[in-house]
Design a protein around this motif. Structure first.
Motif, short mmCIF file in Angstrom:
data_model
loop_
_atom_site.label_atom_id
_atom_site.label_comp_id
_atom_site.label_asym_id
_atom_site.label_seq_id
_atom_site.Cartn_x
_atom_site.Cartn_y
_atom_site.Cartn_z
N UNK A 134 28.49 50.29 26.50
CA UNK A 134 28.25 49.86 25.93
C UNK A 134 27.68 51.60 25.13
N UNK A 135 28.24 52.55 25.20
CA UNK A 135 29.00 53.93 24.51
C UNK A 135 30.41 54.49 24.37
N UNK A 136 30.55 55.88 24.14
CA UNK A 136 31.67 56.20 23.75
C UNK A 136 31.90 57.72 23.73
N UNK A 137 32.42 58.12 24.39
CA UNK A 137 32.98 59.21 24.07
C UNK A 137 32.22 59.51 22.57
N UNK A 138 31.74 60.91 22.48
CA UNK A 138 31.49 61.41 20.92
C UNK A 138 29.72 60.88 20.68
N UNK A 139 29.45 60.04 21.66
CA UNK A 139 28.11 58.96 21.41
C UNK A 139 26.86 60.06 21.07
N UNK A 140 25.78 59.68 20.27
CA UNK A 140 24.96 60.60 21.05
C UNK A 140 23.25 59.42 21.51
N UNK A 141 22.79 59.85 22.49
CA UNK A 141 22.12 58.63 23.06
C UNK A 141 20.83 58.71 23.13
N UNK A 142 19.40 58.46 23.42
CA UNK A 142 18.31 58.97 23.47
C UNK A 142 17.93 58.78 24.97
N UNK A 143 17.09 59.04 25.35
CA UNK A 143 16.46 58.51 26.47
C UNK A 143 15.71 56.83 26.22
N UNK A 144 16.57 56.07 27.15
CA UNK A 144 15.80 54.75 27.49
C UNK A 144 16.96 54.46 26.65
N UNK A 145 18.31 54.50 26.17
CA UNK A 145 18.97 53.82 25.59
C UNK A 145 19.99 52.98 26.94
N UNK A 152 23.50 51.83 28.20
CA UNK A 152 24.59 52.25 28.17
C UNK A 152 25.83 51.54 29.31
N UNK A 153 25.50 51.51 30.06
CA UNK A 153 26.52 50.52 30.79
C UNK A 153 25.90 48.86 31.34
N UNK A 154 26.17 47.92 31.79
CA UNK A 154 25.67 46.83 32.93
C UNK A 154 26.72 47.04 33.90
N UNK A 155 26.04 47.34 35.34
CA UNK A 155 26.54 47.57 36.94
C UNK A 155 26.05 45.91 37.76
N UNK A 156 26.65 45.18 37.78
CA UNK A 156 26.73 44.14 38.57
C UNK A 156 26.86 43.90 40.16
N UNK A 157 25.17 43.95 40.69
CA UNK A 157 25.28 44.56 42.45
C UNK A 157 24.84 43.42 42.50
N UNK A 158 25.25 42.82 44.00
CA UNK A 158 24.26 41.61 44.95
C UNK A 158 24.37 40.62 43.15
N UNK A 159 24.97 40.43 42.88
CA UNK A 159 24.73 39.02 41.70
C UNK A 159 24.20 39.15 40.49
N UNK A 160 23.17 40.20 40.74
CA UNK A 160 22.48 40.62 39.22
C UNK A 160 22.73 41.81 38.19
N UNK A 161 22.54 41.13 37.35
CA UNK A 161 23.24 42.68 36.55
C UNK A 161 22.06 43.03 35.90
N UNK A 162 22.11 44.93 35.99
CA UNK A 162 21.67 45.90 36.34
C UNK A 162 21.89 47.04 34.36
N UNK A 163 20.79 46.68 33.91
CA UNK A 163 21.37 47.88 32.62
C UNK A 163 20.90 49.08 32.87
N UNK A 164 21.73 49.72 32.66
CA UNK A 164 21.79 51.19 32.96
C UNK A 164 21.01 52.11 31.82
N UNK A 165 20.18 52.85 31.78
CA UNK A 165 19.80 53.60 30.57
C UNK A 165 19.69 54.73 30.75
N UNK A 166 19.82 55.77 29.85
CA UNK A 166 20.14 56.80 29.70
C UNK A 166 19.15 57.70 30.60
N UNK A 167 19.01 58.94 30.79
CA UNK A 167 17.73 59.41 31.73
C UNK A 167 16.94 60.54 30.94
N UNK A 168 17.73 60.68 29.69
CA UNK A 168 17.73 61.21 28.34
C UNK A 168 18.32 61.83 27.61
N UNK A 169 17.98 62.50 26.19
CA UNK A 169 19.25 62.81 25.37
C UNK A 169 20.17 63.21 25.62
#
Length: 164
Positions: free
Chosen positions: A111-122, A124-141
């Motif tokens: 969900x991001x591209x190089x140069x994007x500014x992200x905030x904590x909790x945004x 950033x991508x979805x990782x499928x693991x053990x047949x579940x979709x996990x939303x990975x979020x930014x741990x900080x700004x």
């Protein structure tokens, strides 16, 4: 002694005995709690209504409304000021450098591209693991410097996915 930054204005607050000082001037005020997060404040013959919206202990910031106007307050106590003086600023150490895969899986979406500014909790991508979709979020700004994976890549646990 405390330092407070209110909407980019800096203040020094001291408490000595039963007196408060704001920028070395005596500060007379009276505060009464009127609700769970609402206060009535009297200062210099003026009345204020303060509502606490959010308290972030990690960044030591308080979002509040004073007479309906939103205010951001960043607080630093004497220990924060000492660490800052020694070059060991707590907020600098909390800066995000990278995001690693928490488990092996497959990158479904980025969900991001190089140069994007992200905030904590945004998201950033979805990782499928053990047949579940996990939303990975930014741990900080931060600003995205590099994305080390692409959609469809398989990743291992602790593999670097994004650099900030």
């Amino acid at each position: 002694m405390y330092k407070a930054q209110v909407n980019k204005n800096n203040y020094e607050v001291k408490f000595e005995k039963s007196e408060a000082f704001l920028n070395d001037s005596p500060f007379d005020w009276d505060m009464t709690q009127i609700g769970e997060r609402t206060y009535h404040i009297l200062s210099n013959h003026k009345s204020y209504r303060a509502e606490v919206i959010n308290v972030d202990t990690a960044t030591r910031t308080v979002a509040m409304k004073i007479n309906g106007k939103k205010v951001e307050v960043e607080l630093k106590d004497r220990f924060d000021l000492l660490l800052e003086k020694l070059g060991m600023d707590v907020s600098a150490s909390a800066k995000v450098n990278d995001v690693k895969a928490p488990m092996p899986g497959l990158i479904l979406e980025i969900d991001i591209k190089e140069g994007d500014e992200v905030k904590k909790g945004d998201a950033i991508m979805i990782l499928e693991a053990m047949k579940m979709e996990n939303v990975l979020k930014s741990p900080g700004d931060g600003v995205v410097k590099s994305i080390k994976v692409k959609k469809g890549d398989s990743v291992e646990k602790n593999q670097v996915l994004v650099l900030f």
